[in-house]
Design a protein around this motif. Structure first.
Motif, mmCIF file in Angstrom:
data_model
loop_
_atom_site.group_PDB
_atom_site.id
_atom_site.type_symbol
_atom_site.label_atom_id
_atom_site.label_comp_id
_atom_site.label_asym_id
_atom_site.label_seq_id
_atom_site.Cartn_x
_atom_site.Cartn_y
_atom_site.Cartn_z
ATOM 1 N N TYR A 28 0.804 -1.147 -0.060
ATOM 2 C CA TYR A 28 -0.040 -0.036 -0.030
ATOM 3 C C TYR A 28 1.025 1.323 0.011
ATOM 4 N N ARG A 29 0.698 2.238 -0.824
ATOM 5 C CA ARG A 29 1.188 3.362 -0.781
ATOM 6 C C ARG A 29 0.810 4.472 0.104
ATOM 7 N N ILE A 30 1.923 4.890 0.918
ATOM 8 C CA ILE A 30 1.497 6.124 1.998
ATOM 9 C C ILE A 30 2.204 7.344 1.515
ATOM 10 N N GLU A 31 1.148 8.264 1.527
ATOM 11 C CA GLU A 31 1.636 9.778 1.125
ATOM 12 C C GLU A 31 1.674 10.529 2.449
ATOM 13 N N ILE A 32 2.799 11.343 2.677
ATOM 14 C CA ILE A 32 2.956 12.197 3.854
ATOM 15 C C ILE A 32 3.236 13.470 3.290
ATOM 16 N N GLN A 33 2.079 14.088 3.820
ATOM 17 C CA GLN A 33 1.701 15.478 3.089
ATOM 18 C C GLN A 33 1.484 16.646 3.921
ATOM 19 N N GLN A 34 1.823 17.889 3.307
ATOM 20 C CA GLN A 34 1.304 18.954 4.004
ATOM 21 C C GLN A 34 0.783 19.868 2.729
ATOM 22 N N PHE A 35 -0.428 20.397 3.086
ATOM 23 C CA PHE A 35 -1.199 21.348 2.284
ATOM 24 C C PHE A 35 -0.332 22.759 2.144
ATOM 25 N N ILE A 36 -0.066 23.484 1.149
ATOM 26 C CA ILE A 36 0.794 24.682 0.979
ATOM 27 C C ILE A 36 -0.399 25.596 1.537
ATOM 28 N N GLN A 37 -1.636 25.430 1.274
ATOM 29 C CA GLN A 37 -2.558 26.287 1.604
ATOM 30 C C GLN A 37 -3.758 25.193 2.327
ATOM 31 N N PRO A 38 -3.834 25.310 3.689
ATOM 32 C CA PRO A 38 -4.651 24.536 4.384
ATOM 33 C C PRO A 38 -6.183 24.593 3.972
ATOM 34 N N PHE A 39 -7.022 23.488 4.259
ATOM 35 C CA PHE A 39 -8.537 23.346 3.808
ATOM 36 C C PHE A 39 -9.241 24.665 4.290
ATOM 37 N N ASP A 40 -8.954 25.042 5.576
ATOM 38 C CA ASP A 40 -9.671 26.140 6.149
ATOM 39 C C ASP A 40 -9.489 27.580 5.660
ATOM 40 N N ALA A 41 -8.278 27.643 5.084
ATOM 41 C CA ALA A 41 -7.820 28.891 4.466
ATOM 42 C C ALA A 41 -8.640 29.067 3.141
#
Length: 128
Positions: A113-126
């Motif tokens: 299974y592929r695991i992605e470790i991720q950060q949104f540059i512009q978060p959802f709430d923004a």
């Protein structure tokens, strides 16, 4: 209007390698085991969000394309460095994906299974 509110989320995935999977998620990713049912183990990935692994027979060596377990964190580089030091093998170091405005990297668990470790540059709430 939904009939009932969704209170929690669990993604269940199958494995032939439950012991190796438990080691990976408990010791490398350091997720909290919330329920051990013998042939199924459920881990907390975030408040009220979970991933569960159940021992089932499948073709050996089959890669699970189309399934990505994404872990959202502002500390992608720290995760990459820590997991690499513990022996995890990544597809590549963290990179910026300008199309989706994310910073991320990928690795695979013992089941493929592929695991992605991720950060949104512009978060959802923004974006709301």
């Amino acid at each position: 209007m939904p009939l009932h509110a969704i209170e929690r989320q669990i993604t269940f995935l199958y494995t032939q390698k439950l012991a190796e999977t438990a080691h990976f998620y408990e010791n490398l990713l350091q997720l909290r085991l919330v329920l051990d049912q013998g042939d199924c183990r459920i881990y907390e990935t975030a408040p009220r969000a979970y991933v569960g692994f159940c021992k089932r027979m499948q073709p050996e060596g089959e890669v699970r394309e189309g399934v990505i377990l994404t872990l959202i964190t502002p500390e992608v580089d720290d995760w990459y460095q820590s997991l690499s030091a513990l022996g995890a093998e990544f597809e590549h170091p963290p990179v910026l994906n300008p199309k989706y405005q994310i910073y991320h990297c990928f690795l695979r668990d013992p089941n493929g299974y592929r695991i992605e470790i991720q950060q949104f540059i512009q978060p959802f709430d923004a974006q709301e």
